[in-house]
Each structure stands twice: as structure tokens, then as C-alpha cells.
Design an enzyme around this catalytic site. Structure first.
Site, mmCIF file in Angstrom:
data_model
loop_
_atom_site.group_PDB
_atom_site.id
_atom_site.type_symbol
_atom_site.label_atom_id
_atom_site.label_comp_id
_atom_site.label_asym_id
_atom_site.label_seq_id
_atom_site.Cartn_x
_atom_site.Cartn_y
_atom_site.Cartn_z
ATOM 1 N N VAL A 100 -17.943 1.035 -52.553
ATOM 2 C CA VAL A 100 -18.949 1.856 -51.854
ATOM 3 C C VAL A 100 -18.282 3.029 -51.135
ATOM 4 O O VAL A 100 -18.767 4.167 -51.189
ATOM 5 C CB VAL A 100 -19.788 0.990 -50.882
ATOM 6 C CG1 VAL A 100 -20.842 1.848 -50.180
ATOM 7 C CG2 VAL A 100 -20.469 -0.158 -51.626
ATOM 8 N N GLU B 142 -19.428 -11.933 -58.253
ATOM 9 C CA GLU B 142 -18.096 -12.078 -57.660
ATOM 10 C C GLU B 142 -17.393 -13.278 -58.283
ATOM 11 O O GLU B 142 -18.049 -14.179 -58.805
ATOM 12 C CB GLU B 142 -18.229 -12.349 -56.149
ATOM 13 C CG GLU B 142 -19.090 -11.376 -55.401
ATOM 14 C CD GLU B 142 -18.328 -10.141 -54.958
ATOM 15 O OE1 GLU B 142 -17.092 -10.170 -55.009
ATOM 16 O OE2 GLU B 142 -18.977 -9.148 -54.613
ATOM 17 N N LYS C 112 -30.924 -10.584 -46.254
ATOM 18 C CA LYS C 112 -31.725 -9.375 -46.444
ATOM 19 C C LYS C 112 -33.167 -9.585 -45.954
ATOM 20 O O LYS C 112 -33.734 -8.709 -45.294
ATOM 21 C CB LYS C 112 -31.694 -8.962 -47.918
ATOM 22 C CG LYS C 112 -30.300 -8.446 -48.327
ATOM 23 C CD LYS C 112 -30.162 -8.300 -49.834
ATOM 24 C CE LYS C 112 -28.811 -7.698 -50.214
ATOM 25 N NZ LYS C 112 -28.530 -7.785 -51.656
HETATM 26 N N1 HSE Z 1 -24.219 -9.067 -54.323
HETATM 27 C C1 HSE Z 1 -25.345 -8.218 -54.063
HETATM 28 C C2 HSE Z 1 -26.304 -8.299 -55.264
HETATM 29 C C3 HSE Z 1 -24.868 -6.813 -53.857
HETATM 30 O O1 HSE Z 1 -25.962 -8.896 -56.282
HETATM 31 O O2 HSE Z 1 -27.412 -7.810 -55.169
HETATM 32 C C4 HSE Z 1 -25.844 -5.936 -53.153
HETATM 33 O O3 HSE Z 1 -26.162 -6.385 -51.874
#
Ligand code: HSE
Length: 405
Positions: free
Chosen positions: A12, A183, A198
């Protein structure tokens, strides 16, 4: 000329530098002045990269630099300490860090307000999709009655592939990791923790009080199987990881979990790594937000939008109503919904199910022997758990019946 510092030259951070360079002219017009990246904090060096001359390894060089007005935190730990120090030093902060915002949003907003600074976090939810600013600034006439979204691209990619290709969870996860979507340690995404943070942020903004993300019922997608998708196909439905909160009879409910949704659901067509967020306001009705929820340039685009806003509002706090008073969530056991259930047995062996759940319609799938499925009437989670304890349940998936009104 406004001068900024970027903490972290990862995906980012490098995207932020790239956008500020590529769109320098239009950004300068929109901000009212050019924006220059003066320093970039990173542990690494980048020999041969033009950024190298701006790289610093010591946060104090940024904190003590009076020319720097805005600090961009896109580095992960130790974000909280650095963000607090930046605000204390009179610098506005922009971040994409949802863990930081979910855990400390109210505190950092208060610190910024006391100092006529800004703490902005558009990129923390929905990546490049504008959702924080719409809630803070555009939908303020409304009381927000419902937010439900696909807010995690990794899990949406996995579920979409499982649905379309019939691949197993394990296969698709490996593929997603190889493509860089997931990841190496995918826990935060696949267990729903990312989406949970979120929805905690969005619910706190919609209500004005703080939702403790640890109190949101959260289930991930690791137990979703090809068999579940076989039933979903038969029901003209898909399975999506939804992060949702809503207000009913003065109480606020929130949950992150896999849900079965049918073709009439507003998020049915949100596929792959894309995110979609549905919001209902009591005056505006339904509004939808859709787009790239992750990725270098979409996320950096949201961060740069915040940087421009900070530069435009130097010396003025853009008020965000989110204080540290706790919002007590209503218990999930009181939520009312239908459930899709798979049980062991065969279709002629349904007496126990009907005794517990009434005259439900039995669903069978070719090739899945010794089991059948059914959809319950609407019932509380508590009543469902009691009834389900009396049948030989294989799995259950909640059903979300949100419709555009
Ligand atoms: N790991 C998050 C996703 C990245 O897959 O949406 C964005 O917040």
C-alpha cells in the site's frame, strides 16, 4: 507545498507514492497545493529505487520534522504507538489499518479532534470503495438501519471458486495463496476476523458509539464444504461470508458468518476478490457500494483521498461522531432467521426433523447418500440450537434474506 511521510513502503505504501506521482497535477489542484512525500519509514533499504533518498529508519526523524503535516500509516505494528506520537506532534494521520481503527478508533479520533487535526481511515474498510466518508458525511441525515457486506476479498475469492468450479476449500486456499490473494497464514481472513473488524468499524460509525469487535459473533469459512455448495446450487443460492449489523426495536445486532443467499439478494453477484456493501438508511432507503476491496492501487487510492482531505482541512477537524461510549450489542441468540440444515439419515427418515422443526420440505442432492437437507421457518438462534441438538446435524448455514426495497 504540503509535505507528508509514509510509514511502511510495502504494497500500500508504494501504491501511495505511485499515485501521488502519477496524478500529481490533478491531486495538486484538488488539494489546493502540491503534495510531496518527504520521508518514508521502512526497516529495509531500496537501492536503485528513487525512493531510497527518502527512506529513514528512525520514526523520530518524522515525528520531530515540523515540515511534515500528514503521516500515512500503512505498516502494521507498532502502528498504535507511532500514530499516537504523530498526533501528539501535531500531524494528521491517514491509515488503512483496520485492526488499529477497530481497536482504537474512538481514542484516536478524540486525540485528533482535541488538536484540530484529522485521523482518517477510508481504506480500512472496503479497500478502494468509498464507505467511511459516505457514512460520515453523505448519509448523516439518516438513521442507518442495516449494513451488510462482503468485506473480505480473500474469502469471497475462495467461496466464488468453490461455487463455480466445485473445487475444495483446501485446493482453492492453496491457489489463492499462490496468486497472492491469501496470506501464508490466512487465519485473519478465513476465520472472519478481518471482516468482523470491518463491520465493527462501520457499525461504530453508523451508531456513534464503540462496538467492541470481540463481542461480535464471528464464524469463518473453513468448515464450508463442496457438499454445502451442492445443496446451495439446488436452491439457486450461493454461500457468502457476510459481515452484517442492523437495528431492530432499539437494539443493535451484529454477526460475521457464512450465509446462504439467493438470486434476489443484493450481494448475490459480488464475486471473486470484489467487495460489496449494502446500506439501508431510514430516509434514503437502500444504497450499494461495490468495487475493489483490496489490492495495491485501490487501497492506496482511498489513502491518497484521505491525504488530500487532510491537506485541504489543515487546522480544522473534520468531525466524525464516534465516541468511546460502548454500544452494547443484543445477543445473537435472540436473532430471528431461517437456517439451511444438513442431517444424517435418508429422506424416508425425517420424522425426528419434522418433530423438531415442523413440516419442512426435504431437499436431496444426487450423489449425497445417507443425508438430506431442509430449510427451517424463521426462528431465533436459541430455538434453533435447542431443536438442532435433537437431530443428527452435519452442518447448518444461516440464511440472509436482505432484499432491495
Ligand atoms: N485481507 C483483506 C481481504 C485485505 O482479503 O479483503 C483488505 O482488507
Amino acid at each position: 507545498m504540503a509535505k507528508i511521510a509514509v510509514l511502511g513502503y510495502g504494497t500500500v505504501g508504494s501504491g501511495v507514492v505511485e499515485i501521488l506521482d502519477a496524478n500529481a497535477e490533478s491531486i495538486s489542484k484538488k488539494a489546493g497545493q502540491p503534495i510531496e512525500v518527504k520521508s518514508v519509514l521502512d526497516l529495509r533499504d531500496f537501492p536503485g529505487d528513487p525512493i531510497q533518498e527518502k527512506i529513514v529508519h528512525d520514526i523520530d526523524l518524522i515525528i520531530n520534522d515540523d515540515e511534515i503535516d500528514v503521516v500515512v500509516e500503512v505498516m502494521g505494528e507498532p502502528a498504535f504507538t507511532f500514530v499516537k506520537r504523530a498526533l501528539e506532534a501535531g500531524k494528521s494521520v491517514c491509515t488503512s489499518n483496520k485492526a488499529l481503527v477497530a481497536a482504537h478508533g474512538a481514542e484516536l479520533l478524540a486525540m485528533a479532534k482535541e488538536r484540530s487535526l484529522n485521523f482518517m481511515f477510508e481504506a480500512s474498510v472496503g479497500g478502494g470503495i468509498p464507505i467511511i466518508r459516505p457514512l460520515n458525511q453523505a448519509l448523516t441525515a439518516d438513521e442507518i438501519t442495516k449494513i451488510t457486506g462482503i468485506m473480505n476479498g480473500t474469502t469471497n475469492y475462495i467461496l466464488t471458486k468453490m461455487s463455480n468450479d466445485g473445487s475444495s476449500y483446501e485446493e482453492v486456499l492453496k491457489e489463492a495463496q499462490a496468486l497472492g490473494y491469501a496470506e501464508r497464514n490466512p487465519e485473519a481472513d478465513v476465520e472472519g476476523y478481518d471482516a468482523c473488524r470491518k463491520i465493527a468499524i462501520l457499525t461504530s460509525l453508523a451508531d456513534g458509539r464503540t462496538v467492541n469487535f470481540e463481542e461480535i459473533t464471528t464464524e469463518g469459512i473453513t468448515k464450508i464444504s463442496n457438499e454445502d455448495f451442492a445443496y446451495a446450487r439446488k436452491l439457486n443460492s450461493v454461500i457468502k461470508l457476510l459481515a452484517t449489523s442492523y437495528r431492530k426495536d432499539g437494539k443493535v445486532y451484529a454477526i460475521t458468518a457464512p450465509f446462504l443467499i439467493d438470486t434476489t439478494h443484493p450481494l448475490y453477484n459480488v464475486n471473486g476478490v470484489l467487495n460489496g456493501i449494502y446500506v439501508n438508511g431510514n430516509m434514503v432507503g437502500d444504497v450499494m457500494f461495490f468495487g475493489a476491496g483490496a489490492g495495491k492501487l485501490p487501497t492506496a487510492s482511498a489513502v491518497v483521498g484521505d491525504i488530500i482531505d487532510c491537506v485541504k482541512h489543515k487546522g480544522t477537524n473534520v468531525c466524525v461522531i464516534w465516541d468511546d461510549e460502548k454500544l452494547e450489542l443484543a445477543p445473537t441468540r435472540d436473532e430471528v432467521r431461517s437456517f439451511f440444515v444438513r442431517v444424517k439419515g435418508n429422506a424416508s427418515d425425517t420424522a425426528m426433523v419434522k418433530e423438531q422443526f415442523g413440516d419442512v420440505e426435504i431437499i436431496t442432492v444426487d450423489g449425497l447418500d445417507n443425508e438430506f437437507g431442509f430449510i427451517t421457518d424463521k426462528m431465533t438462534e436459541e430455538a434453533f440450537d435447542k431443536a438442532a441438538a435433537n437431530v443428527d446435524m452435519i452442518s447448518r448455514i444461516r440464511i440472509d434474506d436482505t432484499k432491495l426495497q
